[in-house]
Design a protein around this motif. Structure first.
Motif, PDB file in Angstrom:
ATOM      1  N   ALA A  34       0.840  -1.201   0.000  1.00 40.49           N
ATOM      2  CA  ALA A  34       0.000   0.000   0.000  1.00 40.49           C
ATOM      3  C   ALA A  34       0.879   1.257   0.000  1.00 40.49           C
ATOM      4  O   ALA A  34       0.608   2.227  -0.722  1.00 40.49           O
ATOM      5  CB  ALA A  34      -0.916  -0.017   1.224  1.00 40.49           C
ATOM      6  N   ARG A  57      -5.450  -7.321  -1.691  1.00 38.32           N
ATOM      7  CA  ARG A  57      -6.234  -6.246  -2.339  1.00 38.32           C
ATOM      8  C   ARG A  57      -7.208  -5.629  -1.326  1.00 38.32           C
ATOM      9  O   ARG A  57      -7.451  -4.432  -1.351  1.00 38.32           O
ATOM     10  CB  ARG A  57      -6.938  -6.771  -3.586  1.00 38.32           C
ATOM     11  N   ARG A  58      -7.719  -6.471  -0.410  1.00 37.94           N
ATOM     12  CA  ARG A  58      -8.603  -5.938   0.639  1.00 37.94           C
ATOM     13  C   ARG A  58      -7.840  -4.967   1.534  1.00 37.94           C
ATOM     14  O   ARG A  58      -8.317  -3.902   1.903  1.00 37.94           O
ATOM     15  CB  ARG A  58      -9.139  -7.097   1.479  1.00 37.94           C
ATOM     16  N   ASP A  61      -7.238  -1.721  -0.351  1.00 38.01           N
ATOM     17  CA  ASP A  61      -8.483  -0.934  -0.443  1.00 38.01           C
ATOM     18  C   ASP A  61      -8.792  -0.261   0.892  1.00 38.01           C
ATOM     19  O   ASP A  61      -9.228   0.888   0.927  1.00 38.01           O
ATOM     20  CB  ASP A  61      -9.666  -1.841  -0.832  1.00 38.01           C
ATOM     21  N   ALA A  62      -8.566  -1.001   1.986  1.00 39.01           N
ATOM     22  CA  ALA A  62      -8.877  -0.430   3.308  1.00 39.01           C
ATOM     23  C   ALA A  62      -7.922   0.713   3.641  1.00 39.01           C
ATOM     24  O   ALA A  62      -8.291   1.661   4.341  1.00 39.01           O
ATOM     25  CB  ALA A  62      -8.796  -1.521   4.372  1.00 39.01           C
ATOM     26  N   TRP A  64      -6.456   2.724   1.408  1.00 41.43           N
ATOM     27  CA  TRP A  64      -6.421   3.796   0.409  1.00 41.43           C
ATOM     28  C   TRP A  64      -7.037   5.119   0.896  1.00 41.43           C
ATOM     29  O   TRP A  64      -6.478   6.196   0.631  1.00 41.43           O
ATOM     30  CB  TRP A  64      -7.035   3.315  -0.916  1.00 41.43           C
ATOM     31  N   SER A  77      -1.528   4.672  -8.080  1.00 39.86           N
ATOM     32  CA  SER A  77      -2.784   3.970  -8.294  1.00 39.86           C
ATOM     33  C   SER A  77      -2.669   2.538  -7.776  1.00 39.86           C
ATOM     34  O   SER A  77      -1.632   1.881  -7.966  1.00 39.86           O
ATOM     35  CB  SER A  77      -3.105   3.932  -9.790  1.00 39.86           C
ATOM     36  N   ALA A  78      -3.777   2.070  -7.177  1.00 38.06           N
ATOM     37  CA  ALA A  78      -3.810   0.677  -6.716  1.00 38.06           C
ATOM     38  C   ALA A  78      -3.768  -0.273  -7.912  1.00 38.06           C
ATOM     39  O   ALA A  78      -3.440  -1.447  -7.769  1.00 38.06           O
ATOM     40  CB  ALA A  78      -5.064   0.444  -5.879  1.00 38.06           C
ATOM     41  N   ASP A  79      -4.075   0.241  -9.112  1.00 35.19           N
ATOM     42  CA  ASP A  79      -4.025  -0.600 -10.315  1.00 35.19           C
ATOM     43  C   ASP A  79      -2.589  -0.929 -10.723  1.00 35.19           C
ATOM     44  O   ASP A  79      -2.377  -1.753 -11.620  1.00 35.19           O
ATOM     45  CB  ASP A  79      -4.702   0.109 -11.503  1.00 35.19           C
TER      46      ASP A  79
END
Ligand SMILES: NC(=O)C1=CN([C@@H]2O[C@H](COP(=O)(O)OP(=O)(O)OC[C@H]3O[C@@H](n4cnc5c(N)ncnc54)[C@H](O)[C@@H]3O)[C@@H](O)[C@H]2O)C=CC1
Ligand SMILES: C[N+](C)(C)CC(=O)CC(=O)[O-]
Length: 331
Positions: A34, A57-58, A61-62, A64, A77-79
């Motif tokens: 992250a 990925r969870r 996302d948490a 971000w 970007s997370a991508d």
């Protein structure tokens, strides 16, 4: 650390790194992922657990929303995360490797040797270990010179500190490179001159932790009282002033000299029991139950969100958000 090894220099300057590999993607590896994504790097990750990608990925996302509040780097970007099938794919093009596998010495030795065999020559491989000396972990690698400890704090995407130290066979230039890389990647770095047992911060934390466990084991304090004693007390000061300067103020106008004259003798009082307590079932259950009570219905995800917001609020209030630091640097 040594100056006489044949470890080649890193293939690029710390400032030019664009691709980071994270191997082991649990609490800390995921936190590193992250962090690096938020700083605008391309990240590859590998973890042998079957559900590792979903969990990772969870976690990202948490994290971000907190990272967005901190301020994302341009293009972040997370991508830009790729989860690979194999360890070799993860590190094949990496310009820096962060290992965050379980804290088991044999596993770390074996994994660091595999990473050394797979990563491009000269690329630094840092271990997140919380306490193993690199000297003990670098024994199986063909090029131990590029293996460095980079010990983070949870969560690595919010807590700035990384403790950096090499082992007996680590090249001095690899340590210097690593410290600079972490700085460029937005971390606050302490580069240790030697392999201090437990590094610096964990050694201090462990002293407190041992005493806390003794107090629970002996029925001297509840889990909640221990936590409140820090968050309502010394923890407030420690967020911006360390234990040394804080205690210098305990000496009033006489500063640390008066503090030592006044309170030095009480160091001999038998307050602390620095041997580790036996972590028997009773103590184990008491600590786990105490934490469940303290959580008071909040899930781990609730607590993570609460902690993240708390850290951001403290960083903001004390002028240590990345953008606030940047302004200070340009003054
Ligand atoms: N949890 C914490 O607060 C901190 C932990 N650390 C250090 O970070 C490292 C990782 O710890 P955590 O993230 O807490 O553990 P964790 O248990 O959350 O994650 C470890 C991950 O490594 C994976 N793994 C298992 N075998 C592996 C292998 N052979 N190669 C690569 N990955 C493998 C697991 O599937 C798991 O996802 C440890 O060295 C630990 O001491 C450092 C600072 C803080
Ligand atoms: C619990 N721990 C020893 C793994 C903690 C650390 O290593 C650092 C931290 O996050 O406090």
């Amino acid at each position: 650390m040594t100056d006489t090894v044949t470890t080649p220099p890193a293939p690029c300057a710390p400032e030019d790194v664009r691709r980071v590999a994270c191997v082991g993607a649990g609490v800390i590896g995921g936190g590193w992922v992250a962090h690096y994504l938020a700083r605008g790097y391309d990240v590859t990750a590998w973890d042998p657990a079957p559900d590792a990608e979903q969990k990772l990925r969870r976690l990202v996302d948490a994290a971000w929303p907190a990272l967005t509040q901190l301020g994302l780097a341009e293009g972040a970007s997370a991508d830009r995360l790729t989860v690979t099938e194999t360890l070799e794919e993860a590190v094949a093009d990496a310009q820096f490797v962060q290992e965050s596998a379980p804290e088991k010495l044999e596993l770390k030795r074996d994994l660091l040797a595999k990473l050394d065999a797979a990563a491009p020559a000269g690329v630094v491989i840092a271990s997140s270990t919380s306490g193993y000396p690199m000297t003990d972990m670098q024994t199986e690698a063909s090029d131990p010179g590029r293996l460095v400890v980079g010990h983070p704090f949870n969560p690595p995407y919010l807590i700035p500190l990384v403790e950096v130290v090499g082992g007996d066979k680590t090249a001095a230039h690899a340590v210097t490179w690593t410290s600079r890389f972490y700085e460029v990647a937005g971390k606050s770095v302490i580069t240790m001159a030697s392999e201090v047992p437990g590094f610096i911060a964990n050694r201090l934390q462990e002293a407190l932790w041992r005493e806390a466990l003794h107090m629970v084991a002996n029925g001297e304090a509840t889990v909640k009282e221990i936590d409140d004693s820090i968050t309502e007390g010394p923890g407030l000061r420690w967020a911006f002033m360390g234990p040394m300067l804080t205690f210098a103020l305990a000496g009033g106008e006489g500063g640390m000299a008066h503090m030592l004259d006044h309170f030095g003798p009480s160091l001999k009082s038998p307050w602390t029991r620095l041997e580790a307590p036996e972590l028997d079932k009773k103590l184990y259950d008491a600590v786990v139950a105490g934490c469940d009570d303290a959580a008071d219905g909040r899930t781990i995800a609730d607590l993570v969100a609460e902690r993240d917001q708390g850290v951001i609020d403290v960083l903001r209030a004390t002028g240590r958000l990345p953008q606030q630091r940047a302004k200070e640097d340009t003054k």
